[in-house]
Motif scaffolding. Sequence first.
Motif, short mmCIF file in Angstrom:
data_model
loop_
_atom_site.label_atom_id
_atom_site.label_comp_id
_atom_site.label_asym_id
_atom_site.label_seq_id
_atom_site.Cartn_x
_atom_site.Cartn_y
_atom_site.Cartn_z
N UNK A 111 13.84 38.82 63.21
CA UNK A 111 14.50 40.12 63.30
C UNK A 111 15.93 40.13 62.74
N UNK A 112 16.27 39.13 61.95
CA UNK A 112 17.48 39.16 61.14
C UNK A 112 17.17 39.56 59.71
N UNK A 113 15.88 39.50 59.35
CA UNK A 113 15.47 39.78 57.98
C UNK A 113 15.07 41.24 57.84
N UNK A 114 15.66 41.90 56.87
CA UNK A 114 15.38 43.32 56.69
C UNK A 114 13.96 43.52 56.15
N UNK A 115 13.27 44.47 56.79
CA UNK A 115 11.89 44.78 56.42
C UNK A 115 11.78 46.27 56.12
N UNK A 132 15.41 49.54 57.70
CA UNK A 132 15.86 49.29 56.32
C UNK A 132 14.98 50.00 55.29
N UNK A 133 15.56 50.19 54.13
CA UNK A 133 14.82 50.78 53.01
C UNK A 133 14.45 49.74 51.97
N UNK A 134 14.94 48.50 52.16
CA UNK A 134 14.61 47.41 51.24
C UNK A 134 14.20 46.17 52.03
#
Length: 499
Positions: A111-115, A132-134
């Motif tokens: 949950x630190x990685x943008x999805x 996130x959008x990216x």
Amino acid sequence: MSEDLSTRRDALRGLAAASLLPSSVSAAAAGPELCFLSAIEMARLIRAKKLSAREVLAAHLKQIERVNPKVNAIVSLAPEMAAEAAAQADERQAHGEKLGPLHGLPVAHKDLMETRGLRTTYGSPLFKDFVPTEDDIVVERMRRAGAVILGKTNTPEFGAGSQTFNKVFGATLNPYDLTKTCGGSSGGAAVALACGLVPVASGSDAGGSLRNPAAFCNVVGFRPSVGRVPAPKAAFAWSTFATSGCLGRTVADLAFAFSTIAGPDSRAPLSIEEPGERFAAPLGRSLKGVRVALFKDLGGVPFDPRVRSIVDGHRKTFESLGCIVEQAEPDFAPCEVAFRVLRAWNSAAGNADRLKQHPEAFKDTLRGEIEEGLRLTGQDLARAETAHGVMWRRFQAFLEKYEYFVLPTTQLPPFDVNTPYPTEIEGVRFTNYIDWMKACWYISVTGNPAASVPGGFTAEGLPVGVQIVGRHHQDFAVLQMAHAFEQSTGFGKKRPGVV
């Protein structure tokens, strides 16, 4: 936390009622045994059309519904999104389209990685509703490789500390003892793998966040060389502490998944110009005559006797593989300056403005680290960078004689989940929340690749990890030794009772 878990259970039941998951899933396909197949075997069965992506997803969603409420590993479940992706995966296969290596495999991202399109909270109330959008590069590459994203795994607030709890989702529990911590900061990822909730999970590591939870949860964690998985959006593009990676239930599974996220990117200055596909190669090799250095005490770092006994006992394991083992280690003193100062500087750079605006949103340990970073001077940073360089050169010189350095992953076994961080080991008291993690962050300072492999269990049944460190940029060689150790010992085969 209970309200969030209840909501996710209701979502799963709604999916089944709405027939978004196939009614033709067999009892075998839906059972837990499928969820404990190796990722490699699961991918092979899907490609051979003996399993569909939808069947695999259905089995894992059922396992999540049954086990996740007990451990709180997956915190943002997206069954509808995953069901749509699995259906598309089956359709692409039916139409004869080219399939990626991870085709149809469910994955959960830290949950630190943008999805893209899926909530990413960083474990902080400030981002509890952020979508996130990216995609982060790891998410993007795994998605391109055919993986089906089913959710996010729990992490401490902004990934700070090796104990997974936060104000958004609460704590993640160790599946081998629900009263203990799972470690961190990739704690949710390690627990998800140990419990069969996913076959593939991503993570990241600055001070031990891929290795520590792997050790505490009896799975494999691998901190690659910085630049092996590029960070094209990193604010500190030249920093050599933080790196992304993944975990696995076996070394082979980890290497298989890792092959899809490793590889160069021209936007990252430390990017290693070597394709990731090489990590999908067979891991077997002869280790006869290979020189291995077994740690002494890291210059007086305290270790729980239970950990020390298990790791010391593996001298015979390495010798049985044909290795020449000697007890030796370099002086790690420069790490004390380099890591503490540069970590505080990094924390301040990333969070000082947020802390000023929302002081109530930060846990005490992270707030103190940020404030420490704000007090640093140019002279402090110069001293830290100098120490960093000294340690790097010292460790590389040490490994000219030895191909591998072996030490414990953690300084103690999993501790009480209600303890934010250990304050003492063997009578040595700590004043900082990262003091008990030196066995990991000393290695982070060197920049060398390192794996944590299941090494056994204490008398209480708590997992202990063995850390294997390799030469500069010799990531594949580390995985080869880790694979040989794993095959020789077999500790990773023991599942937690909670499943």
